[in-house]
Write a protein that holds these residues in place. Sequence first.
Motif, PDB file in Angstrom:
ATOM      1  N   ALA A 278       0.752   9.005  -0.655  1.00  0.00           N
ATOM      2  CA  ALA A 278       1.351   8.047  -1.585  1.00  0.00           C
ATOM      3  C   ALA A 278       2.737   8.511  -2.022  1.00  0.00           C
ATOM      4  CB  ALA A 278       0.449   7.859  -2.799  1.00  0.00           C
ATOM      5  N   ALA A 279       2.924   9.813  -2.192  1.00  0.00           N
ATOM      6  CA  ALA A 279       4.229  10.339  -2.596  1.00  0.00           C
ATOM      7  C   ALA A 279       5.304  10.022  -1.550  1.00  0.00           C
ATOM      8  CB  ALA A 279       4.145  11.842  -2.825  1.00  0.00           C
ATOM      9  N   ASP A 280       4.920  10.060  -0.273  1.00  0.00           N
ATOM     10  CA  ASP A 280       5.865   9.710   0.783  1.00  0.00           C
ATOM     11  C   ASP A 280       6.262   8.241   0.689  1.00  0.00           C
ATOM     12  OD1 ASP A 280       5.651  12.310   1.886  1.00  0.00           O
ATOM     13  OD2 ASP A 280       3.847  11.704   2.992  1.00  0.00           O
ATOM     14  N   LEU A 281       5.288   7.378   0.463  1.00  0.00           N
ATOM     15  CA  LEU A 281       5.580   5.949   0.330  1.00  0.00           C
ATOM     16  C   LEU A 281       6.430   5.659  -0.908  1.00  0.00           C
ATOM     17  CD1 LEU A 281       2.232   4.231   1.354  1.00  0.00           C
ATOM     18  CD2 LEU A 281       4.384   4.223   2.597  1.00  0.00           C
ATOM     19  N   MET A 282       6.227   6.458  -1.964  1.00  0.00           N
ATOM     20  CA  MET A 282       7.033   6.287  -3.166  1.00  0.00           C
ATOM     21  C   MET A 282       8.506   6.547  -2.865  1.00  0.00           C
ATOM     22  SD  MET A 282       4.531   8.103  -5.966  1.00  0.00           S
ATOM     23  CE  MET A 282       5.787   8.218  -7.205  1.00  0.00           C
TER      24      MET A 282
ATOM     25  N   ILE B  75      10.741  11.732   4.550  1.00  0.00           N
ATOM     26  CA  ILE B  75       9.572  12.556   4.289  1.00  0.00           C
ATOM     27  C   ILE B  75      10.028  13.980   3.996  1.00  0.00           C
ATOM     28  CG2 ILE B  75       7.371  13.338   5.223  1.00  0.00           C
ATOM     29  CD1 ILE B  75       7.763  10.254   4.785  1.00  0.00           C
ATOM     30  N   ARG B  76       9.401  14.598   2.992  1.00  0.00           N
ATOM     31  CA  ARG B  76       9.772  15.955   2.621  1.00  0.00           C
ATOM     32  C   ARG B  76       9.123  16.967   3.544  1.00  0.00           C
ATOM     33  NH1 ARG B  76       8.441  15.980  -3.544  1.00  0.00           N
ATOM     34  NH2 ARG B  76       7.610  13.945  -3.148  1.00  0.00           N
ATOM     35  N   MET B  77       9.632  17.067   4.752  1.00  0.00           N
ATOM     36  CA  MET B  77       9.170  18.064   5.704  1.00  0.00           C
ATOM     37  C   MET B  77      10.324  18.377   6.633  1.00  0.00           C
ATOM     38  SD  MET B  77       6.766  15.973   8.259  1.00  0.00           S
ATOM     39  CE  MET B  77       7.396  14.680   9.269  1.00  0.00           C
ATOM     40  N   LEU B  78      10.651  19.608   6.748  1.00  0.00           N
ATOM     41  CA  LEU B  78      11.724  20.017   7.624  1.00  0.00           C
ATOM     42  C   LEU B  78      11.276  21.258   8.382  1.00  0.00           C
ATOM     43  CD1 LEU B  78      14.804  19.590   5.277  1.00  0.00           C
ATOM     44  CD2 LEU B  78      14.137  18.104   7.164  1.00  0.00           C
TER      45      LEU B  78
ATOM     46  N   ILE C   4       9.988   6.284   0.129  1.00  0.00           N
ATOM     47  CA  ILE C   4      10.483   5.259   1.050  1.00  0.00           C
ATOM     48  C   ILE C   4      10.710   3.930   0.345  1.00  0.00           C
ATOM     49  CG2 ILE C   4       9.857   3.852   3.053  1.00  0.00           C
ATOM     50  CD1 ILE C   4       8.372   6.346   4.111  1.00  0.00           C
ATOM     51  N   SER C   5       9.725   3.516  -0.469  1.00  0.00           N
ATOM     52  CA  SER C   5       9.769   2.171  -1.035  1.00  0.00           C
ATOM     53  C   SER C   5      10.355   2.085  -2.443  1.00  0.00           C
ATOM     54  CB  SER C   5       8.356   1.586  -1.067  1.00  0.00           C
ATOM     55  OG  SER C   5       7.541   2.304  -1.994  1.00  0.00           O
ATOM     56  N   GLY C   6      10.320   3.194  -3.191  1.00  0.00           N
ATOM     57  CA  GLY C   6      10.777   3.159  -4.571  1.00  0.00           C
ATOM     58  C   GLY C   6       9.762   2.534  -5.511  1.00  0.00           C
ATOM     59  N   LYS C   7       8.541   2.357  -5.050  1.00  0.00           N
ATOM     60  CA  LYS C   7       7.480   1.747  -5.854  1.00  0.00           C
ATOM     61  C   LYS C   7       6.698   2.827  -6.598  1.00  0.00           C
ATOM     62  CE  LYS C   7       7.471  -2.414  -3.552  1.00  0.00           C
ATOM     63  NZ  LYS C   7       8.027  -3.508  -4.219  1.00  0.00           N
ATOM     64  N   SER C   8       5.839   2.414  -7.521  1.00  0.00           N
ATOM     65  CA  SER C   8       5.052   3.351  -8.311  1.00  0.00           C
ATOM     66  C   SER C   8       3.947   3.989  -7.472  1.00  0.00           C
ATOM     67  CB  SER C   8       4.419   2.629  -9.505  1.00  0.00           C
ATOM     68  OG  SER C   8       3.397   1.763  -9.054  1.00  0.00           O
ATOM     69  N   GLU C   9       3.385   5.083  -8.010  1.00  0.00           N
ATOM     70  CA  GLU C   9       2.313   5.775  -7.304  1.00  0.00           C
ATOM     71  C   GLU C   9       1.106   4.865  -7.111  1.00  0.00           C
ATOM     72  OE1 GLU C   9      -0.463   9.790  -7.548  1.00  0.00           O
ATOM     73  OE2 GLU C   9       0.863   9.293  -9.219  1.00  0.00           O
ATOM     74  N   ARG C  10       0.744   4.127  -8.127  1.00  0.00           N
ATOM     75  CA  ARG C  10      -0.426   3.243  -8.038  1.00  0.00           C
ATOM     76  C   ARG C  10      -0.217   2.174  -6.968  1.00  0.00           C
ATOM     77  NH1 ARG C  10      -4.897   2.242  -6.908  1.00  0.00           N
ATOM     78  NH2 ARG C  10      -5.985   0.482  -7.785  1.00  0.00           N
ATOM     79  N   THR C  11       0.945   1.595  -6.915  1.00  0.00           N
ATOM     80  CA  THR C  11       1.252   0.577  -5.908  1.00  0.00           C
ATOM     81  C   THR C  11       1.162   1.180  -4.509  1.00  0.00           C
ATOM     82  OG1 THR C  11       2.665  -0.613  -7.450  1.00  0.00           O
ATOM     83  CG2 THR C  11       2.981  -1.064  -5.105  1.00  0.00           C
ATOM     84  N   CYS C  12       1.659   2.389  -4.344  1.00  0.00           N
ATOM     85  CA  CYS C  12       1.627   3.042  -3.032  1.00  0.00           C
ATOM     86  C   CYS C  12       0.203   3.418  -2.634  1.00  0.00           C
ATOM     87  CB  CYS C  12       2.541   4.261  -3.032  1.00  0.00           C
ATOM     88  SG  CYS C  12       4.280   3.798  -3.159  1.00  0.00           S
ATOM     89  N   ARG C  13      -0.608   3.825  -3.594  1.00  0.00           N
ATOM     90  CA  ARG C  13      -2.023   4.105  -3.290  1.00  0.00           C
ATOM     91  C   ARG C  13      -2.733   2.823  -2.841  1.00  0.00           C
ATOM     92  NH1 ARG C  13      -3.903   9.072  -4.652  1.00  0.00           N
ATOM     93  NH2 ARG C  13      -2.568  10.313  -6.004  1.00  0.00           N
ATOM     94  N   ARG C  14      -2.416   1.720  -3.505  1.00  0.00           N
ATOM     95  CA  ARG C  14      -2.990   0.431  -3.127  1.00  0.00           C
ATOM     96  C   ARG C  14      -2.539   0.031  -1.723  1.00  0.00           C
ATOM     97  NH1 ARG C  14      -0.877  -2.841  -6.959  1.00  0.00           N
ATOM     98  NH2 ARG C  14      -2.214  -1.843  -8.482  1.00  0.00           N
ATOM     99  N   LEU C  15      -1.271   0.279  -1.411  1.00  0.00           N
ATOM    100  CA  LEU C  15      -0.745  -0.012  -0.086  1.00  0.00           C
ATOM    101  C   LEU C  15      -1.453   0.830   0.979  1.00  0.00           C
ATOM    102  CD1 LEU C  15       1.296  -1.516   1.682  1.00  0.00           C
ATOM    103  CD2 LEU C  15       2.957   0.264   1.123  1.00  0.00           C
ATOM    104  N   LEU C  16      -1.691   2.108   0.694  1.00  0.00           N
ATOM    105  CA  LEU C  16      -2.428   2.957   1.632  1.00  0.00           C
ATOM    106  C   LEU C  16      -3.843   2.428   1.849  1.00  0.00           C
ATOM    107  CD1 LEU C  16      -1.346   6.587   0.656  1.00  0.00           C
ATOM    108  CD2 LEU C  16      -0.877   5.397   2.792  1.00  0.00           C
ATOM    109  N   GLN C  17      -4.475   1.964   0.778  1.00  0.00           N
ATOM    110  CA  GLN C  17      -5.817   1.402   0.915  1.00  0.00           C
ATOM    111  C   GLN C  17      -5.791   0.126   1.748  1.00  0.00           C
ATOM    112  OE1 GLN C  17      -8.770   2.862  -0.055  1.00  0.00           O
ATOM    113  NE2 GLN C  17      -9.533   1.257   1.282  1.00  0.00           N
ATOM    114  N   ASN C  18      -4.787  -0.699   1.560  1.00  0.00           N
ATOM    115  CA  ASN C  18      -4.639  -1.906   2.378  1.00  0.00           C
ATOM    116  C   ASN C  18      -4.465  -1.545   3.845  1.00  0.00           C
ATOM    117  OD1 ASN C  18      -4.834  -3.531   0.133  1.00  0.00           O
ATOM    118  ND2 ASN C  18      -2.629  -3.809  -0.085  1.00  0.00           N
ATOM    119  N   MET C  19      -3.717  -0.474   4.117  1.00  0.00           N
ATOM    120  CA  MET C  19      -3.537  -0.018   5.497  1.00  0.00           C
ATOM    121  C   MET C  19      -4.858   0.478   6.091  1.00  0.00           C
ATOM    122  SD  MET C  19       0.035   2.032   5.437  1.00  0.00           S
ATOM    123  CE  MET C  19       1.396   1.434   4.480  1.00  0.00           C
TER     124      MET C  19
END
Length: 75
Positions: free
Chosen positions: A10-14, A63-66, A16-31
């Motif tokens: 969810a933090a990665d989606l936050m 994404i925070r990975m290098l 990318i999208s600039g949306k809240s954590e709850r919204t991103c968790r919901r998006l992951l569940q939809n996926m």
Amino acid sequence: MKTHRLFMYAADLMIISGKSERTCRRLLQNMKDHFGLEKRQQITFHQVAEFLCIPVDQILPYIRMLPFVVMDSTP
């Protein structure tokens, strides 16, 4: 694609999208529902890219990975 991790959080989606954590968790569940995954299964970068209809190479810089390397998947 060669990365240190394969799964999206969810933090990665936050980032990318600039949306809240709850919204991103919901998006992951939809996926997960869309791809028919069980609760214990994770969402990959490729599934996120497919679901959002954007190329994987546009997701990875946020994404925070290098380091990361995008390799062509065609033989």
